[in-house]
Design a protein around this motif. Structure first.
Motif, short mmCIF file in Angstrom:
data_model
loop_
_atom_site.label_atom_id
_atom_site.label_comp_id
_atom_site.label_asym_id
_atom_site.label_seq_id
_atom_site.Cartn_x
_atom_site.Cartn_y
_atom_site.Cartn_z
N MET A 142 0.84 -1.20 0.00
CA MET A 142 0.00 0.00 0.00
C MET A 142 0.87 1.25 0.00
O MET A 142 0.61 2.22 -0.72
N VAL A 143 1.91 1.23 0.83
CA VAL A 143 2.83 2.37 0.91
C VAL A 143 3.53 2.57 -0.44
O VAL A 143 3.68 3.70 -0.92
N LYS A 144 3.94 1.47 -1.04
CA LYS A 144 4.62 1.52 -2.34
C LYS A 144 3.71 2.11 -3.42
O LYS A 144 4.12 2.96 -4.20
N ASP A 145 2.45 1.66 -3.43
CA ASP A 145 1.49 2.18 -4.41
C ASP A 145 1.28 3.68 -4.25
O ASP A 145 1.25 4.43 -5.23
N LEU A 146 1.14 4.13 -3.00
CA LEU A 146 0.92 5.56 -2.74
C LEU A 146 2.15 6.37 -3.14
O LEU A 146 2.04 7.46 -3.70
N ARG A 147 3.33 5.82 -2.87
CA ARG A 147 4.57 6.51 -3.23
C ARG A 147 4.69 6.65 -4.74
O ARG A 147 5.07 7.71 -5.27
N GLU A 148 4.34 5.58 -5.48
CA GLU A 148 4.42 5.62 -6.94
C GLU A 148 3.41 6.60 -7.52
O GLU A 148 3.66 7.24 -8.54
N THR A 149 2.27 6.73 -6.85
CA THR A 149 1.21 7.61 -7.34
C THR A 149 1.53 9.08 -7.09
O THR A 149 1.26 9.94 -7.93
N THR A 150 2.13 9.38 -5.93
CA THR A 150 2.32 10.77 -5.52
C THR A 150 3.75 11.28 -5.60
O THR A 150 3.97 12.49 -5.64
N ASN A 170 -5.63 7.88 7.54
CA ASN A 170 -6.88 7.78 6.77
C ASN A 170 -7.39 6.35 6.65
O ASN A 170 -8.09 6.00 5.70
N GLY A 171 -7.03 5.54 7.64
CA GLY A 171 -7.57 4.18 7.71
C GLY A 171 -7.24 3.31 6.52
O GLY A 171 -7.99 2.39 6.19
N GLY A 172 -6.14 3.62 5.84
CA GLY A 172 -5.73 2.80 4.70
C GLY A 172 -6.40 3.15 3.40
O GLY A 172 -6.15 2.51 2.38
N ASP A 173 -7.28 4.17 3.39
CA ASP A 173 -7.98 4.56 2.16
C ASP A 173 -7.03 5.35 1.25
O ASP A 173 -6.53 6.41 1.62
N MET A 174 -6.79 4.81 0.05
CA MET A 174 -5.80 5.39 -0.85
C MET A 174 -6.15 6.81 -1.29
O MET A 174 -5.31 7.71 -1.24
N GLN A 175 -7.40 7.04 -1.74
CA GLN A 175 -7.77 8.37 -2.22
C GLN A 175 -7.72 9.41 -1.11
O GLN A 175 -7.26 10.53 -1.31
N SER A 176 -8.18 9.03 0.09
CA SER A 176 -8.13 9.96 1.22
C SER A 176 -6.69 10.28 1.59
O SER A 176 -6.36 11.41 1.96
N ALA A 177 -5.80 9.28 1.47
CA ALA A 177 -4.39 9.50 1.77
C ALA A 177 -3.76 10.46 0.77
O ALA A 177 -2.94 11.32 1.14
N ILE A 178 -4.15 10.34 -0.52
CA ILE A 178 -3.64 11.26 -1.54
C ILE A 178 -4.08 12.68 -1.21
O ILE A 178 -3.29 13.62 -1.25
N ASP A 179 -5.37 12.84 -0.86
CA ASP A 179 -5.89 14.16 -0.50
C ASP A 179 -5.18 14.72 0.72
O ASP A 179 -4.87 15.91 0.79
N TRP A 180 -4.92 13.85 1.71
CA TRP A 180 -4.25 14.27 2.95
C TRP A 180 -2.87 14.81 2.63
O TRP A 180 -2.45 15.85 3.16
N LEU A 181 -2.14 14.13 1.75
CA LEU A 181 -0.80 14.58 1.36
C LEU A 181 -0.86 15.91 0.63
O LEU A 181 0.00 16.78 0.82
N ARG A 182 -1.88 16.07 -0.21
CA ARG A 182 -2.02 17.32 -0.96
C ARG A 182 -2.32 18.49 -0.02
O ARG A 182 -1.81 19.60 -0.19
N LYS A 183 -3.16 18.23 0.99
CA LYS A 183 -3.49 19.28 1.96
C LYS A 183 -2.26 19.71 2.74
O LYS A 183 -2.14 20.86 3.16
N SER A 233 2.09 16.76 -1.95
CA SER A 233 1.84 16.18 -3.27
C SER A 233 0.80 17.00 -4.00
O SER A 233 -0.14 17.49 -3.40
N LYS A 234 0.96 17.14 -5.30
CA LYS A 234 -0.05 17.83 -6.11
C LYS A 234 -0.77 16.86 -7.03
O LYS A 234 -1.43 17.27 -7.98
N ALA A 235 -0.62 15.58 -6.75
CA ALA A 235 -1.27 14.58 -7.61
C ALA A 235 -2.78 14.77 -7.57
O ALA A 235 -3.39 14.75 -6.51
N ALA A 236 -3.38 14.96 -8.72
CA ALA A 236 -4.82 15.19 -8.79
C ALA A 236 -5.60 13.90 -9.00
O ALA A 236 -6.79 13.85 -8.80
N LYS A 237 -4.89 12.87 -9.42
CA LYS A 237 -5.59 11.61 -9.67
C LYS A 237 -4.60 10.46 -9.55
O LYS A 237 -3.39 10.66 -9.61
N LYS A 238 -5.09 9.28 -9.36
CA LYS A 238 -4.24 8.11 -9.26
C LYS A 238 -3.54 7.85 -10.59
O LYS A 238 -4.09 8.06 -11.65
N ALA A 239 -2.32 7.35 -10.51
CA ALA A 239 -1.60 7.03 -11.73
C ALA A 239 -2.24 5.85 -12.44
O ALA A 239 -2.22 5.75 -13.65
#
Length: 309
Positions: free
Chosen positions: A8-16, A30-43, A47-53
């Motif tokens: 999960m960590v690897k996937d998030l790192r590759e995405t962001t 964020n309880g392991g939720d990938m999209q919420s984790a992306i938003d959390w990092l952006r806040k 990270s400025k990733a707007a969408k999953k890779a």
């Protein structure tokens, strides 16, 4: 509490593109939720990733066929990439796309359509029996215009009209067909590279736009900005976001256009085409997007196949 795995960590790192520890913390918060984790990092401004890779997870081929003012794109999946290199499978995908061009993009109608004395569904079953792998016609989409052309582009093509990504773009115009076709091919290549999410802001999912606004607002709220200032920053941020995800507002990837937006490019070519040009729609299929593929231990598989433990 959700279990945060290394995968999960690897996937998030590759995405962001964010560091491992920050990714782990984002998932934990964020309880392991990938999209919420992306938003959390952006806040947090990490990270400025707007969408999953969107890692490609399935094998097979995308097939695309056009004929004048209409076109179709299909995705046919297989279990391994070896099958995608099989001439019988390649021919099957091309045939399915050609059938789709005739009967439309309804998957069930395509499977029920006849090619010679057999249906497409039977042809797929025969290929499965011959090649020895499961295959499925996963999805199909079509575009058509009254006047104009539908153009296509296939990326990483293994044969003409079949590859790892397929794009259709529909151009409505009474102008010169040859010029329209050339423009359409160029636009299809742009769509393949830039991956727009909608034609214009009106075409975006309202929930997606709201989430983008909330992320921007929360980010600057955490920096202590005043609410009236945040509102202006968010509006400015949305304009930037639209330039990233809306086709007409994206900067052309073709250097000859000097960074002009697709809308500006369309206006510029009207003289050469001889009439107004309007993009009425586009489709972009990347092989396996949205499909999760079970990860396996290749060494363990080989050992199991040889009877070793």
């Amino acid at each position: 509490m959700a279990t945060i795995t290394a995968a999960m960590v690897k996937d998030l790192r590759e995405t962001t593109g964010v560091g491992m520890m920050d990714c782990k913390q984002a998932l934990a918060e964020n309880g392991g939720d990938m999209q919420s984790a992306i938003d959390w990092l952006r806040k947090k401004g990490l990270s400025k990733a707007a969408k999953k890779a969107g890692r490609v997870a399935a094998e097979g081929l995308i097939g695309a066929q056009t004929s004048g003012n209409k076109g179709v794109v299909v995705e046919v999946n297989s279990e391994t990439d070896f099958v995608a290199r099989n001439e019988q499978f390649q021919g099957l995908v091309k045939m399915i796309a050609q059938v789709g061009l005739q009967v439309g993009a309804d998957v069930e109608k395509i499977k029920a359509a006849k090619v010679g004395s057999v249906t497409v569904e039977t042809a797929i079953a025969d290929a499965i029996a011959t090649i020895g792998e499961n295959m499925t016609l996963r999805r199909a989409a079509s575009l058509e215009v009254g006047n104009g052309v539908v153009s296509s582009y296939v990326h990483n093509a293994v044969i003409e009209g079949a590859g790892k990504m397929g794009v259709l773009v529909a151009l409505e115009s009474t102008g010169k067909t040859v010029e329209l076709a050339a423009l359409g091919k160029q636009l299809a290549m742009h769509i393949a590279a830039a991956n727009p999410q909608a034609l214009d802001p009106a075409g975006l999912d309202p929930a997606t736009v709201k989430r983008e606004k909330d992320v921007l607002a929360d980010k600057y709220r955490q920096q202590g900005k005043a609410e009236n200032v945040i509102e202006k920053i968010v509006e400015s941020g949305l304009k930037t976001y639209y330039k990233e995800v809306c086709l007409l507002e994206q900067a052309s990837v073709h250097g000859e256009h000097n960074g002009k937006s697709i809308a500006q490019v369309l206006k510029e070519v009207e003289g050469k085409v001889g009439a107004a040009v309007k993009i009425t729609g586009f489709v972009r299929y990347a092989l396996g997007e949205g499909i999760e593929k079970q990860e396996s231990d290749f060494a363990a598989e080989v050992a199991a196949a040889s009877g070793k433990k």
